[in-house]
Design a protein around this motif. Structure first.
Motif, PDB file in Angstrom:
ATOM      1  N   ARG A 140       0.839  -1.196   0.000  1.00 58.72           N
ATOM      2  CA  ARG A 140       0.000   0.000   0.000  1.00 58.72           C
ATOM      3  C   ARG A 140       0.874   1.245   0.000  1.00 58.72           C
ATOM      4  NH1 ARG A 140      -2.140   3.811   3.313  1.00 58.72           N
ATOM      5  NH2 ARG A 140      -4.292   4.460   2.845  1.00 58.72           N
ATOM      6  N   ASP A 141       1.907   1.257   0.838  1.00 64.45           N
ATOM      7  CA  ASP A 141       2.799   2.413   0.898  1.00 64.45           C
ATOM      8  C   ASP A 141       3.440   2.685  -0.460  1.00 64.45           C
ATOM      9  OD1 ASP A 141       2.225   2.675   3.579  1.00 64.45           O
ATOM     10  OD2 ASP A 141       4.060   1.696   4.264  1.00 64.45           O
ATOM     11  N   ALA A 142       3.790   1.617  -1.164  1.00 59.62           N
ATOM     12  CA  ALA A 142       4.467   1.779  -2.454  1.00 59.62           C
ATOM     13  C   ALA A 142       3.566   2.445  -3.490  1.00 59.62           C
ATOM     14  CB  ALA A 142       4.926   0.416  -2.974  1.00 59.62           C
ATOM     15  N   LEU A 143       2.244   2.311  -3.344  1.00 70.13           N
ATOM     16  CA  LEU A 143       1.325   2.846  -4.340  1.00 70.13           C
ATOM     17  C   LEU A 143       0.594   4.091  -3.855  1.00 70.13           C
ATOM     18  CD1 LEU A 143      -0.061  -0.543  -5.653  1.00 70.13           C
ATOM     19  CD2 LEU A 143       1.509   0.992  -6.819  1.00 70.13           C
ATOM     20  N   THR A 144       0.986   4.619  -2.703  1.00 73.27           N
ATOM     21  CA  THR A 144       0.268   5.761  -2.127  1.00 73.27           C
ATOM     22  C   THR A 144       0.750   7.082  -2.679  1.00 73.27           C
ATOM     23  OG1 THR A 144      -0.156   4.575  -0.062  1.00 73.27           O
ATOM     24  CG2 THR A 144      -0.284   6.977   0.007  1.00 73.27           C
ATOM     25  N   GLY A 145       2.054   7.294  -2.738  1.00 75.47           N
ATOM     26  CA  GLY A 145       2.588   8.611  -3.069  1.00 75.47           C
ATOM     27  C   GLY A 145       2.341   9.017  -4.501  1.00 75.47           C
ATOM     28  N   GLY A 146       2.091  10.321  -4.694  1.00 72.75           N
ATOM     29  CA  GLY A 146       2.072  10.878  -6.038  1.00 72.75           C
ATOM     30  C   GLY A 146       0.779  10.781  -6.786  1.00 72.75           C
ATOM     31  N   LYS A 147      -0.273  10.257  -6.191  1.00 66.38           N
ATOM     32  CA  LYS A 147      -1.537  10.212  -6.907  1.00 66.38           C
ATOM     33  C   LYS A 147      -2.682  10.280  -5.919  1.00 66.38           C
ATOM     34  CE  LYS A 147      -1.535   5.140  -7.355  1.00 66.38           C
ATOM     35  NZ  LYS A 147      -2.896   4.799  -6.984  1.00 66.38           N
ATOM     36  N   SER A 345       9.417   2.060 -21.036  1.00 65.63           N
ATOM     37  CA  SER A 345       9.884   1.435 -19.799  1.00 65.63           C
ATOM     38  C   SER A 345       8.717   1.193 -18.854  1.00 65.63           C
ATOM     39  CB  SER A 345      10.927   2.318 -19.113  1.00 65.63           C
ATOM     40  OG  SER A 345      10.318   3.504 -18.621  1.00 65.63           O
ATOM     41  N   ALA A 346       8.940   0.332 -17.885  1.00 67.01           N
ATOM     42  CA  ALA A 346       7.921   0.069 -16.872  1.00 67.01           C
ATOM     43  C   ALA A 346       7.594   1.342 -16.106  1.00 67.01           C
ATOM     44  CB  ALA A 346       8.400  -1.023 -15.914  1.00 67.01           C
ATOM     45  N   ALA A 347       8.620   2.135 -15.776  1.00 65.84           N
ATOM     46  CA  ALA A 347       8.393   3.362 -15.009  1.00 65.84           C
ATOM     47  C   ALA A 347       7.535   4.351 -15.793  1.00 65.84           C
ATOM     48  CB  ALA A 347       9.728   3.993 -14.630  1.00 65.84           C
ATOM     49  N   GLU A 348       7.822   4.491 -17.084  1.00 62.87           N
ATOM     50  CA  GLU A 348       7.036   5.428 -17.883  1.00 62.87           C
ATOM     51  C   GLU A 348       5.606   4.930 -18.055  1.00 62.87           C
ATOM     52  OE1 GLU A 348       6.987   7.746 -22.185  1.00 62.87           O
ATOM     53  OE2 GLU A 348       8.613   6.342 -21.742  1.00 62.87           O
ATOM     54  N   LEU A 349       5.428   3.635 -18.229  1.00 63.94           N
ATOM     55  CA  LEU A 349       4.091   3.070 -18.361  1.00 63.94           C
ATOM     56  C   LEU A 349       3.266   3.351 -17.105  1.00 63.94           C
ATOM     57  CD1 LEU A 349       2.333   1.419 -20.313  1.00 63.94           C
ATOM     58  CD2 LEU A 349       3.176  -0.652 -19.190  1.00 63.94           C
ATOM     59  N   LEU A 350       3.876   3.193 -15.945  1.00 67.66           N
ATOM     60  CA  LEU A 350       3.191   3.500 -14.693  1.00 67.66           C
ATOM     61  C   LEU A 350       2.838   4.980 -14.614  1.00 67.66           C
ATOM     62  CD1 LEU A 350       5.466   1.368 -12.356  1.00 67.66           C
ATOM     63  CD2 LEU A 350       3.019   0.977 -12.693  1.00 67.66           C
ATOM     64  N   GLY A 351       3.766   5.819 -15.073  1.00 62.80           N
ATOM     65  CA  GLY A 351       3.522   7.246 -15.021  1.00 62.80           C
ATOM     66  C   GLY A 351       2.330   7.685 -15.839  1.00 62.80           C
ATOM     67  N   ARG A 352       2.057   6.993 -16.939  1.00 66.70           N
ATOM     68  CA  ARG A 352       0.907   7.352 -17.752  1.00 66.70           C
ATOM     69  C   ARG A 352      -0.396   7.262 -16.953  1.00 66.70           C
ATOM     70  NH1 ARG A 352       2.084   7.419 -23.341  1.00 66.70           N
ATOM     71  NH2 ARG A 352       4.285   8.024 -23.448  1.00 66.70           N
ATOM     72  N   PRO A 356       3.017   5.821  -8.907  1.00 65.77           N
ATOM     73  CA  PRO A 356       4.416   6.101  -8.578  1.00 65.77           C
ATOM     74  C   PRO A 356       5.322   4.937  -8.963  1.00 65.77           C
ATOM     75  CG  PRO A 356       3.149   5.661  -6.582  1.00 65.77           C
ATOM     76  CD  PRO A 356       2.159   5.780  -7.700  1.00 65.77           C
ATOM     77  N   ALA A 357       6.501   5.257  -9.464  1.00 64.54           N
ATOM     78  CA  ALA A 357       7.482   4.244  -9.864  1.00 64.54           C
ATOM     79  C   ALA A 357       8.460   4.008  -8.721  1.00 64.54           C
ATOM     80  CB  ALA A 357       8.231   4.694 -11.113  1.00 64.54           C
ATOM     81  N   THR A 487       6.228  18.365  -3.872  1.00 63.57           N
ATOM     82  CA  THR A 487       5.262  18.765  -2.853  1.00 63.57           C
ATOM     83  C   THR A 487       4.557  17.600  -2.187  1.00 63.57           C
ATOM     84  OG1 THR A 487       3.380  18.912  -4.372  1.00 63.57           O
ATOM     85  CG2 THR A 487       4.830  20.846  -4.197  1.00 63.57           C
ATOM     86  N   GLY A 488       4.532  16.439  -2.860  1.00 62.17           N
ATOM     87  CA  GLY A 488       3.775  15.315  -2.314  1.00 62.17           C
ATOM     88  C   GLY A 488       2.284  15.424  -2.561  1.00 62.17           C
ATOM     89  N   LEU A 489       1.837  16.518  -3.217  1.00 65.95           N
ATOM     90  CA  LEU A 489       0.418  16.664  -3.512  1.00 65.95           C
ATOM     91  C   LEU A 489       0.014  15.728  -4.641  1.00 65.95           C
ATOM     92  CD1 LEU A 489       0.069  20.547  -3.282  1.00 65.95           C
ATOM     93  CD2 LEU A 489      -0.492  18.829  -1.547  1.00 65.95           C
ATOM     94  N   ARG A 490      -1.273  15.426  -4.714  1.00 67.15           N
ATOM     95  CA  ARG A 490      -1.720  14.336  -5.581  1.00 67.15           C
ATOM     96  C   ARG A 490      -2.259  14.855  -6.911  1.00 67.15           C
ATOM     97  NH1 ARG A 490      -4.621  10.454  -1.039  1.00 67.15           N
ATOM     98  NH2 ARG A 490      -2.739  10.062   0.144  1.00 67.15           N
ATOM     99  N   TYR A 491      -1.366  15.397  -7.709  1.00 68.92           N
ATOM    100  CA  TYR A 491      -1.760  15.856  -9.033  1.00 68.92           C
ATOM    101  C   TYR A 491      -1.900  14.672  -9.976  1.00 68.92           C
ATOM    102  CZ  TYR A 491      -0.135  20.385  -7.296  1.00 68.92           C
ATOM    103  OH  TYR A 491       0.053  21.515  -6.562  1.00 68.92           O
TER     104      TYR A 491
END
Length: 497
Positions: A140-147, A345-352, A356-357, A487-491
């Motif tokens: 859960r922590d791994a998928l929390t930040g950035g969104k 890349s996997a990271a870019e695919l996640l970013g779409r 968070p990568a 900022t850690g805000l969820r844009y």
């Protein structure tokens, strides 16, 4: 607590909750909530071939509890008619001496399963009533930040040893291992067809959506969601010849996006004489949100749970027709230049998708990429990930949270639609005109009103939205990524293409 629309597959009947049905499939028992329809499957010889649980649209008809459907066995565990099946369902098939489990084309009634315990269910909440499941807070922590929401891509869940069955995969119960059935090496779906006629493929998708909307209307499910976006506009276009049966509704809440939805929905209703009403947003109490999370096993923590009271209070006792899955046929996560790229890349695919990568998310995404056959275009990787990550990992588990007997139904959710979209040439998809061509084919006059934007002097009332459209999507995503990191805000870009 009750668990509407849920189910469990185990080696014995599940009798803990009242009213559940228990059906034997070979040596296993599928136990289902009382409102979940069951359809028997036969082969051409009239022999038992399996069982469908859920709401199934087939050749213009919404199947009912107790119906029998004839399907034709084929290679890779999929029946020949699989792409014709629409709706939300779980499919159990006889595969020789084995049993195979599949989801609908978008995983909109997707299950989770534990290989070691050899059990499968709609949610961890039901599984925990049979066997203990270990929560893993680190996931859960791994998928929390950035969104601004938490959901689990690539078949992951927040539990140790628990996987989600993704669409385009079959789970064989002899070894409890899932394997990909589409796309496969040397088969369709790996890249767009450069020889295909985009207009013909868009027409195929539009005709299929129109057919499935008609099936729901014929069965008495006449309430449809109407917003200012692309997907509800495509659904509206498919209703052109059936407007007398349709009742459109828009949620009324106090935020900028909803104000634009109300404005555009009202314009559409007035200009095209639609039966339309506003539904008041009902603020949910914390106990209601907690119950929603409990029913889903906390596999989704998202703004949709804020709707839990609204959905319950305004439940019409039937399916509501929605636009979920429309994004999957219009390449909503593409950036300019994706059609010509040879790697992502996997990271870019996640970013779409605003995920968070990090070591966990990149690791599960790289494992997913390894299941794909050679020759996949970047465009098809992106579009397929939307189906297998977002639809199955977000829309699928979300359906179990709402305390209503009839889930929303998407006319886009069929293999026929998704595979036609994946066959579109990459050069055409990059032009970002799929939705407009879809609408133009069915009801071109609907394009007189802008989509997701106001017009004329009303642009001033939605100036922030207008300014956003001056910045290309890929630039916006880069800016939001920097803001998330700083900022850690969820844009989030929220599929603004």
């Amino acid at each position: 607590m009750n668990f509407p629309k849920q189910y469990i597959l185990a080696d014995r009947p599940f009798t803990e909750l009242p009213g559940w049905h228990c059906s034997q499939v070979r040596q296993r028992w599928l136990s289902t909530a009382p409102e979940l329809p069951l359809v028997q499957i036969e082969n051409a010889a009239g022999e038992p071939y399996g069982l469908l649980a859920g709401w199934v649209i087939f050749r213009g008809q919404l199947l009912q509890h107790g119906d029998t459907l004839q399907l034709t066995p084929a290679d890779h565990g999929l029946p020949l008619e699989f792409d014709e099946l629409g709706g939300r369902f779980l499919l159990l098939l006889h595969c020789g001496d084995d049993v195979g489990v599949l989801t609908d084309a978008g995983g909109l009634l997707s299950p989770v399963y534990n290989t070691e315990q050899k059990i499968l269910a709609s949610t961890p909440a039901i599984l925990k009533r049979v066997a203990p499941q270990q929560w893993d807070e680190s996931r859960r922590d791994a998928l929390t930040g950035g969104k601004r929401e938490i959901w689990y891509p690539a078949g992951a869940t927040p539990y140790v040893g628990l996987r989600r069955l993704m669409p385009n995969h079959i789970l064989l119960l002899a070894n409890w291992r899932a394997q990909r059935v589409f796309p496969l090496a040397a088969g369709p779906g790996r890249q767009g067809d450069t020889n295909a006629d985009p207009a013909a493929l868009v027409a195929r998708m539009a005709d299929r959506v129109k057919l499935d909307v008609g099936a729901l209307l014929d069965a008495g499910h006449t309430n449809l969601h109407l917003t200012g976006g692309y997907d509800s506009r495509m659904v509206l276009a498919s209703c052109r010849e059936r407007l007398a049966q349709c009742h459109f509704q828009t949620i009324s809440a106090n935020n900028a996006d909803n104000r634009l939805d109300r404005h555009l929905a009202g314009q559409l209703a007035r200009q095209f004489n639609l039966s339309h009403r506003l539904i008041d947003f009902e603020h949910a109490e914390q106990r209601e949100k907690d119950a929603w999370l409990q029913r889903t096993g906390r596999c989704v923590e998202d703004h949709v749970l804020e709707l839990c009271r609204t959905v319950r209070v305004h439940d019409c006792g039937s399916h509501e027709i929605c636009g979920v899955g429309g994004e999957a046929i219009r390449s909503c996560l593409w950036f300019r230049g994706d059609g010509a790229r040879d790697r992502i890349s996997a990271a870019e695919l996640l970013g779409r998708d605003g995920i968070p990568a990090n070591d966990f998310s990149v690791g599960i995404t790289e494992q997913w990429l390894e299941t794909l056959p050679a020759g996949m275009s970047v465009g098809n990787i992106i579009d397929l990930s939307f189906i297998e990550f977002r639809l199955a990992g977000w829309a699928g588990p979300s359906v179990y949270g709402h305390q209503v007997a009839h889930p929303t139904m998407s006319p886009f959710n069929s293999g026929e639609c998704y595979k036609a979209a994946l066959a579109l040439p990459e050069s055409y998809r990059e032009e970002n005109c799929i939705a407009k061509d879809f609408i133009s084919y069915l009801w071109p006059e609907l394009l007189a009103l802008p989509i997701n934007r106001a017009s004329g002097v009303m642009k001033l009332a939605f100036l922030k939205r207008e300014l956003k459209y001056l910045v290309p999507l890929e630039w916006r995503e880069k800016l939001f990524a920097v803001l998330r990191a700083k900022t850690g805000l969820r844009y989030n870009t929220t599929y603004s293409r």
